[in-house]
Motif scaffolding. Sequence first.
Motif, mmCIF file in Angstrom:
data_model
loop_
_atom_site.group_PDB
_atom_site.id
_atom_site.type_symbol
_atom_site.label_atom_id
_atom_site.label_comp_id
_atom_site.label_asym_id
_atom_site.label_seq_id
_atom_site.Cartn_x
_atom_site.Cartn_y
_atom_site.Cartn_z
ATOM 1 N N UNK A 169 0.835 -1.207 0.000
ATOM 2 C CA UNK A 169 0.000 0.000 0.000
ATOM 3 C C UNK A 169 0.867 1.254 0.000
ATOM 4 N N UNK A 170 1.840 1.310 0.895
ATOM 5 C CA UNK A 170 2.687 2.496 0.984
ATOM 6 C C UNK A 170 3.463 2.718 -0.306
ATOM 7 N N UNK A 171 3.984 1.650 -0.900
ATOM 8 C CA UNK A 171 4.735 1.782 -2.148
ATOM 9 C C UNK A 171 3.820 2.230 -3.285
ATOM 10 N N UNK A 172 2.640 1.610 -3.385
ATOM 11 C CA UNK A 172 1.717 1.965 -4.453
ATOM 12 C C UNK A 172 1.264 3.401 -4.376
ATOM 13 N N UNK A 173 0.942 3.875 -3.167
ATOM 14 C CA UNK A 173 0.501 5.268 -3.010
ATOM 15 C C UNK A 173 1.639 6.237 -3.304
ATOM 16 N N UNK A 174 2.841 5.893 -2.898
ATOM 17 C CA UNK A 174 3.991 6.762 -3.139
ATOM 18 C C UNK A 174 4.264 6.918 -4.630
ATOM 19 N N UNK A 175 4.186 5.842 -5.391
ATOM 20 C CA UNK A 175 4.484 5.888 -6.821
ATOM 21 C C UNK A 175 3.268 6.259 -7.658
ATOM 22 N N UNK A 176 2.098 6.353 -7.031
ATOM 23 C CA UNK A 176 0.887 6.606 -7.802
ATOM 24 C C UNK A 176 0.611 5.483 -8.782
ATOM 25 N N UNK A 177 0.851 4.245 -8.360
ATOM 26 C CA UNK A 177 0.751 3.094 -9.246
ATOM 27 C C UNK A 177 -0.673 2.557 -9.307
ATOM 28 N N UNK A 178 -0.892 1.675 -10.282
ATOM 29 C CA UNK A 178 -2.178 0.991 -10.415
ATOM 30 C C UNK A 178 -2.248 -0.220 -9.502
ATOM 31 N N UNK A 179 -1.131 -0.917 -9.391
ATOM 32 C CA UNK A 179 -1.104 -2.151 -8.606
ATOM 33 C C UNK A 179 0.323 -2.432 -8.153
ATOM 34 N N UNK A 180 0.474 -3.004 -6.956
ATOM 35 C CA UNK A 180 1.772 -3.483 -6.470
ATOM 36 C C UNK A 180 1.563 -4.912 -5.994
#
Length: 679
Positions: A169-180
Amino acid sequence: MPTDSPKPGTVPETAFEPAAMFRAFFDQGTHSAAILAPDGTVLDANRRALEPWNAEASDVAGRKFWDCMWWEGEPAAAGAVRAGAGQAAAGEVFRCHLPYHRPGQGGRFADVVISPLRAADGSIAMLSAIGADATERRRAAERLRLLDAIGEATRIAADPKAILDGATRLLGEHLGATRVAYADLEPDNDRFTIRHDWTAPGEASTVGVYSLDLFGSRAASNMRAGRTLLIGDVDTEIAQDDGAAMFNAIGIKAIICCPLVKQGSLVAMMAVHQRDPRAWAPGDVALVDAVVERCWAHVERVRSTEALRAADRHKSEFLATLAHELRNPLAPIRNGLDLLRMSADKPAVMATVRQMMERQVGHMVHLVNDLLDVARVSTGKVVLRLERTDLQSVVGSAVETSLPLVEAAGHGLELRLPDAPVWLDVDLVRMSQVLSNLLSNAAKYTPGGGRITVEGALEGSEVVIRVRDTGIGIPQEAMGSIFDMFTQVSRSLDRSKGGLGIGLSLVRHLVGLHGGTVAAASAGPGQGSTFTIRLPAAAGARSAMEARAAGGGASVVTGALEILVADDNVDAADSLAALLRAGGHRVRTVYDGEQAVRAARACPPQLAFLDIGMPRMDGYATARAMRAEPGLAGLRLVALTGWGAQEDRARSREAGFDHHLLKPAAPEELAAILAAVQT
């Protein structure tokens, strides 16, 4: 006279023309710079401030600094710059960290300084605006903060799911990604299992099992080699039939996939998916690489802790079960001894008591042998004695061993075996032990009057054996641990015949040593269970009956023997001697190794049973001493010991023993040795 050449490192005098010197300094500086009028109007800008926008100084001259292209799309930053220019015009230096616009590179930041430039009379003549790109420094600080946040979230997590929940969650929100997604690699280095993924709102989860080859040659080769897969646009970088179709099927246009290699093996990977094409920054790759390393380390830490707790729990359960299982036969044996003392004049009672004690001793021997077998298997000390044999013989041997338990519970037993021989290369004793354990397990966990079926067939290149029962079944949550050491499906008091929970573990190990597999299946509690064994079928087999005939038949005992028994356990020595005398043999008994050597010299025996662990002179030394005596050349030596590992047997052979018997020796083993001496 000619003028001297300038010294190296100096500038010719003509270069000191003030305007040229200022222009060189202004344009070749390492920072973006602009000269402003006190009201914020741009007078000039250097090359570094203009080139990324393909602009000329004339494009910005005469415009207000805050209205130029640098702050396009950043109204808050433009407002801060306008206020800063006013602050500098009032004589105070303005410093600020601001976002700015750069073509094709959103989300950049700069450290901006606007300073007043004073004339000789002290008035504000111009303003100097200096900008230094701080994007990478800011991103590095953000990455560190993110890694700290992930470390804190995973440090306090008590299970792998919580660790992956927080990290993805933290990585996805930081990168503005679709999925991690976080995945474990299977041992075959082909399949991977996505254990957990975080998705942006409205996006589908990809949790499941996949083959690396589904994603094309580029992705598969990168992962297997431990290289990061970096794709900015699936449709332009990958062929449709070489992975692009699969990426598009799960809504991926851009991806970072960082594999994690430990000790030369691919163990995990973390993938960041983007629904739209994206130009990944180098720092993004480094960040994903760091996160997968941390996730794996924390997940392994939690798993190791859970494994230690489970092992400790299993150990405690095992010791409690072992105490229970040993007390069960010890109680009737103790009672039997009292009954034998009280019933010396009642032959019928004594006969009944003896039968009971024999059954209980047999049960204890079975428990101890299972424990020793598990220890040997787990340390790699079991050596298989493979022979060509038929499936019917293997099943028949196992049924013969297990039939009393099956019949005692009132179960029906059905055998469904092919009429024609089905050949295997197996250790007949060990494979019979495997099937006997499964049959005994079925009998124990099936309510009285149930049904047990043994099926066998040749399926392709495998021999398949299935043991089915109508018993209590296996809950789905127990299916993954049913073959683990010290595991039982039920530990309630009414399942007191459950044993030590090592039978199925032993089955799995022994089948594995034969190059086969074993699997359990059940529809659930009360629905019975099926255990399926798959073994390689033998090819080009000759008749097992011919092989056995070529080996000759069993010998028959004909006549009394001169036997010496040496054991420092007086009860063990005397009881064995009494058993041998009951068979018509002449037996002398001694209680240490030195006495054994003297007794053998005085009256050479034909056969000697020597305990290994005797005082003064152990069994190995006694055997070597006897082998050194010329008058004992024909003596057959039998080692009696509680140690039965392969190295123990090898050591007894080196000392000169002909046979190696585990205590307590089975009657049939004694009979075979006695018969061999007589032939």
